[in-house]
Design an enzyme around this catalytic site. Structure first.
Site, PDB file in Angstrom:
ATOM      1  N   LYS A 173       0.861  -1.200   0.000  1.00  0.00           N
ATOM      2  CA  LYS A 173       0.000   0.000   0.000  1.00  0.00           C
ATOM      3  C   LYS A 173       0.882   1.228   0.000  1.00  0.00           C
ATOM      4  O   LYS A 173       1.854   1.303   0.765  1.00  0.00           O
ATOM      5  CB  LYS A 173      -0.867  -0.013   1.276  1.00  0.00           C
ATOM      6  N   LYS A 181       5.485   2.042  -2.966  1.00  0.00           N
ATOM      7  CA  LYS A 181       5.444   3.446  -3.415  1.00  0.00           C
ATOM      8  C   LYS A 181       5.942   3.502  -4.844  1.00  0.00           C
ATOM      9  O   LYS A 181       6.678   2.623  -5.283  1.00  0.00           O
ATOM     10  CB  LYS A 181       6.340   4.309  -2.527  1.00  0.00           C
ATOM     11  N   THR A 222      -5.381  13.015   5.628  1.00  0.00           N
ATOM     12  CA  THR A 222      -3.974  13.165   6.027  1.00  0.00           C
ATOM     13  C   THR A 222      -3.783  14.439   6.845  1.00  0.00           C
ATOM     14  O   THR A 222      -3.182  14.418   7.928  1.00  0.00           O
ATOM     15  CB  THR A 222      -3.045  13.177   4.795  1.00  0.00           C
ATOM     16  N   SER A 259      -7.441   5.655   3.562  1.00  0.00           N
ATOM     17  CA  SER A 259      -7.403   4.755   2.406  1.00  0.00           C
ATOM     18  C   SER A 259      -7.913   3.364   2.778  1.00  0.00           C
ATOM     19  O   SER A 259      -8.618   2.716   2.008  1.00  0.00           O
ATOM     20  CB  SER A 259      -5.971   4.631   1.875  1.00  0.00           C
ATOM     21  N   ASN A 307      -2.469  19.134  -0.778  1.00  0.00           N
ATOM     22  CA  ASN A 307      -3.484  18.394  -0.039  1.00  0.00           C
ATOM     23  C   ASN A 307      -3.206  18.383   1.463  1.00  0.00           C
ATOM     24  O   ASN A 307      -4.054  18.758   2.267  1.00  0.00           O
ATOM     25  CB  ASN A 307      -3.572  16.962  -0.611  1.00  0.00           C
ATOM     26  N   LYS A 343       4.699   2.561   8.361  1.00  0.00           N
ATOM     27  CA  LYS A 343       3.493   3.344   8.656  1.00  0.00           C
ATOM     28  C   LYS A 343       2.259   2.448   8.785  1.00  0.00           C
ATOM     29  O   LYS A 343       1.479   2.579   9.723  1.00  0.00           O
ATOM     30  CB  LYS A 343       3.278   4.365   7.526  1.00  0.00           C
TER      31      LYS A 343
HETATM   32  P1  NAD Z   1       0.510  17.960  -3.239  1.00  0.00           P
HETATM   33  O1  NAD Z   1       1.019  17.711  -4.598  1.00  0.00           O
HETATM   34  O2  NAD Z   1      -0.955  18.102  -3.036  1.00  0.00           O
HETATM   35  O3  NAD Z   1       1.199  19.292  -2.641  1.00  0.00           O
HETATM   36  C1  NAD Z   1       2.585  19.437  -2.590  1.00  0.00           C
HETATM   37  C2  NAD Z   1       2.907  20.859  -2.135  1.00  0.00           C
HETATM   38  O4  NAD Z   1       4.311  20.956  -1.921  1.00  0.00           O
HETATM   39  C3  NAD Z   1       2.547  21.929  -3.170  1.00  0.00           C
HETATM   40  O5  NAD Z   1       2.057  23.083  -2.505  1.00  0.00           O
HETATM   41  C4  NAD Z   1       3.896  22.239  -3.808  1.00  0.00           C
HETATM   42  O6  NAD Z   1       3.959  23.554  -4.377  1.00  0.00           O
HETATM   43  C5  NAD Z   1       4.819  22.082  -2.612  1.00  0.00           C
HETATM   44  N1  NAD Z   1       6.213  21.866  -2.986  1.00  0.00           N
HETATM   45  C6  NAD Z   1       6.708  21.072  -3.960  1.00  0.00           C
HETATM   46  N2  NAD Z   1       8.046  21.187  -4.008  1.00  0.00           N
HETATM   47  C7  NAD Z   1       8.404  22.063  -3.041  1.00  0.00           C
HETATM   48  C8  NAD Z   1       9.627  22.590  -2.589  1.00  0.00           C
HETATM   49  N3  NAD Z   1      10.778  22.236  -3.174  1.00  0.00           N
HETATM   50  N4  NAD Z   1       9.619  23.477  -1.565  1.00  0.00           N
HETATM   51  C9  NAD Z   1       8.462  23.852  -0.979  1.00  0.00           C
HETATM   52  N5  NAD Z   1       7.269  23.373  -1.354  1.00  0.00           N
HETATM   53  C10 NAD Z   1       7.229  22.489  -2.372  1.00  0.00           C
HETATM   54  O7  NAD Z   1       1.118  16.795  -2.324  1.00  0.00           O
HETATM   55  P2  NAD Z   1       0.541  16.222  -0.959  1.00  0.00           P
HETATM   56  O8  NAD Z   1      -0.351  15.077  -1.271  1.00  0.00           O
HETATM   57  O9  NAD Z   1       0.061  17.334  -0.120  1.00  0.00           O
HETATM   58  O10 NAD Z   1       1.866  15.583  -0.328  1.00  0.00           O
HETATM   59  C11 NAD Z   1       2.776  16.368   0.435  1.00  0.00           C
HETATM   60  C12 NAD Z   1       3.650  15.443   1.283  1.00  0.00           C
HETATM   61  O11 NAD Z   1       2.821  14.677   2.163  1.00  0.00           O
HETATM   62  C13 NAD Z   1       4.484  14.432   0.508  1.00  0.00           C
HETATM   63  O12 NAD Z   1       5.707  14.228   1.180  1.00  0.00           O
HETATM   64  C14 NAD Z   1       3.648  13.164   0.585  1.00  0.00           C
HETATM   65  O13 NAD Z   1       4.429  11.994   0.441  1.00  0.00           O
HETATM   66  C15 NAD Z   1       3.096  13.292   1.984  1.00  0.00           C
HETATM   67  N6  NAD Z   1       1.879  12.521   2.218  1.00  0.00           N
HETATM   68  C16 NAD Z   1       0.767  12.715   1.466  1.00  0.00           C
HETATM   69  C17 NAD Z   1      -0.374  11.975   1.735  1.00  0.00           C
HETATM   70  C18 NAD Z   1      -1.668  12.200   0.986  1.00  0.00           C
HETATM   71  O14 NAD Z   1      -2.689  11.597   1.378  1.00  0.00           O
HETATM   72  N7  NAD Z   1      -1.716  13.028  -0.026  1.00  0.00           N
HETATM   73  C19 NAD Z   1      -0.370  11.014   2.749  1.00  0.00           C
HETATM   74  C20 NAD Z   1       0.781  10.853   3.517  1.00  0.00           C
HETATM   75  C21 NAD Z   1       1.893  11.614   3.238  1.00  0.00           C
END
Ligand code: NAD
Length: 434
Positions: A83, A119, A207, A367, A238, A107
């Site tokens: 997952k 992943k 999240t 999820s 997100n 996790k």
């Molecule tokens: P997303 O694509 O919705 O948002 C990513 C954000 O990060 C955007 O605002 C983008 O502009 C910013 N960003 C990208 N590169 C950057 C940089 N170099 N410096 C500063 N900001 C930057 O992604 P998300 O789903 O919000 O995921 C964000 C983090 O959370 C990731 O590490 C992801 O693995 C983790 N995560 C996400 C989820 C989920 O359900 N979406 C779950 C667990 C963990």
């Protein structure tokens, strides 16, 4: 398609790995030492089960064909199907996918879910492609992955630059390529789908809500309130947006934000909904938000605040900036945002860190609820989802907090110890085939 098995990987052991993989291995080994992990199980968990790399052609809008490289790393499935998310970003490579897959194993185990860890993603900058191109890239990637994913085998979800639309394309492509009688029964091949296409109400905020809950639980343990606490958020996608949404509801004050395009600050507070609406109208960027001033990106982590929520990419808090951080709490919304050197500096300074495998686990718990909903042919209501999420997050937080207090260790090591012990138990009970 290239499938590199664990056997092949062993031969590659001497090749030095860099970046996020170094971090996850150091974190794993330090916890494994603490619990005297059985050496055979340490060997198994140090390596990924399967690494799938696909190269596939896609027709672009201008009629030309471009070749893309996609990854899916399946680290471990001792506790259940693999997952983990799919990421579309220029930094996606095999090292990142391996590290992120390992983090997913810890996790899901920590959260007590019947899942392993995987992943993947595609190395690309999605802003360079039209919506039609992204749809064709996603569908062709799904087709190339073929039976390497499946609702009882490996279940992707959204991650950086992928969303519910991406998941809808994957589900549709996967279902369309099954034999007719199996088509509709396979929608839980991915989670994070849109409401109305098998998605779970509330999965979008799961999240971020989990990140907020962890901060709240931490504050409760420390007899503190979140009211008027200043916090900063890196990444306003997100996770960053929804974490901010719930922090604001609790009375906390967002004072600085950084995204891929720049950084902004307002010590009097930034209205979360106004910033969100502004970014929607500004190609997803927070830059030039009228109610804040521009901040030099290198100064972002040094902003005056009590709480820091890194919610973007890995390796953001390092030896270079850890000393300048003012926050007393780091709540890791992102995966792997703090590297080992950065963490040492912070812990020495008495800064607390709620580790990624606990802090952002609301996403995978959401999820799991979606997967159960699809599998059982049910439709869950938002209130029910949020209440179940709340209960699960509290259980996980308390488990980690109590372990860390009892054993006198930091929260990350405690979380790893709990997660690894659960997998060790499964291996000991089942033994190793043949
Ligand atoms: P997303 O694509 O919705 O948002 C990513 C954000 O990060 C955007 O605002 C983008 O502009 C910013 N960003 C990208 N590169 C950057 C940089 N170099 N410096 C500063 N900001 C930057 O992604 P998300 O789903 O919000 O995921 C964000 C983090 O959370 C990731 O590490 C992801 O693995 C983790 N995560 C996400 C989820 C989920 O359900 N979406 C779950 C667990 C963990």
């Amino acid at each position: 398609m290239t499938t590199i098995t664990a056997e092949v990987n062993k031969k590659q052991k001497k090749v030095p790995v860099r970046g996020m993989m170094d971090n996850v291995m150091e974190q794993f080994n330090s916890a494994a030492d603490q619990i005297n992990l059985h050496p055979n199980i340490r060997k198994i968990l140090s390596i990924t089960n399967n690494e799938i790399i696909v190269h596939f052609p896609v027709k672009m809008d201008n009629g030309e064909v471009e070749i893309f490289t996609g990854y899916r790393v399946q680290h471990n499935n001792a506790l259940g199907p693999y997952k983990g998310g799919l990421r579309y970003h220029p930094t996606v490579d095999i090292d990142a996918a391996r590290a992120l897959a390992m983090w997913m194993t810890w996790k899901t185990s920590l959260a007590g879910l019947p899942y392993g860890g995987g992943k993947g993603g595609i190395q690309l900058d999605p802003s360079k492609y039209s919506q039609g191109e992204l749809e064709r890239i996603t569908r062709r990637f799904t087709f190339a992955l073929a039976d390497n994913i499946g609702p009882e085998h490996d279940i992707p979800a959204p991650d950086v630059n992928t969303n519910s639309q991406t998941m809808a394309w994957i589900a549709d492509t996967y279902m369309s390529t099954r034999p007719p009688a199996e088509r509709t029964a396979n929608q839980h091949v991915v989670t994070g789908k849109p409401d109305g296409s098998g998605g779970l109400e509330g999965r979008d905020r799961a999240t971020g809500y989990g990140v907020f809950l962890n901060i709240k639980f931490w504050a409760e343990k420390n007899n503190e309130s979140l009211f008027d606490k200043k916090y900063i958020v890196q990444g306003f996608g997100n996770v960053g947006y929804w974490a901010s949404y719930f922090m604001e509801k609790e009375g906390a004050k967002l004072v600085a934000v950084q995204d891929a395009f720049g950084s902004i600050e307002n010590q009097n507070g930034i209205n979360v909904e106004d910033l969100f609406n502004y970014s929607l109208s500004n190609n997803g960027s927070i830059v030039d938000f009228p109610e804040a001033s521009a901040l030099k990106s290198e100064n972002f982590f040094a902003t005056d605040c009590q709480i820091c929520i890194p919610a973007a990419l890995g390796n953001q808090i390092t030896a270079k900036n850890a000393d300048s951080i003012k926050a007393q709490l780091i709540a890791e919304g992102a995966n792997g945002p703090t590297n080992v050197e950065g963490e040492k500096i912070l812990l020495d300074r008495g800064v607390s860190i709620i580790p990624d495998i606990l802090c952002n686990s609301g996403g995978v718990v959401g999820s799991y609820f979606e997967w159960l909903q699809n599998r059982n042919g049910e439709l869950w209501l938002l209130d029910e989802v949020m209440a179940k999420l709340d209960k699960k997050m509290r259980e996980s937080f308390n488990k980690v907090y109590e372990y860390s207090e009892r054993e006198g260790m930091d929260l990350r090591t405690a979380a790893y110890c709990i997660a690894i012990k659960r997998i060790e138990k499964a291996y000991i009970q089942r033994g190793i085939f043949p």
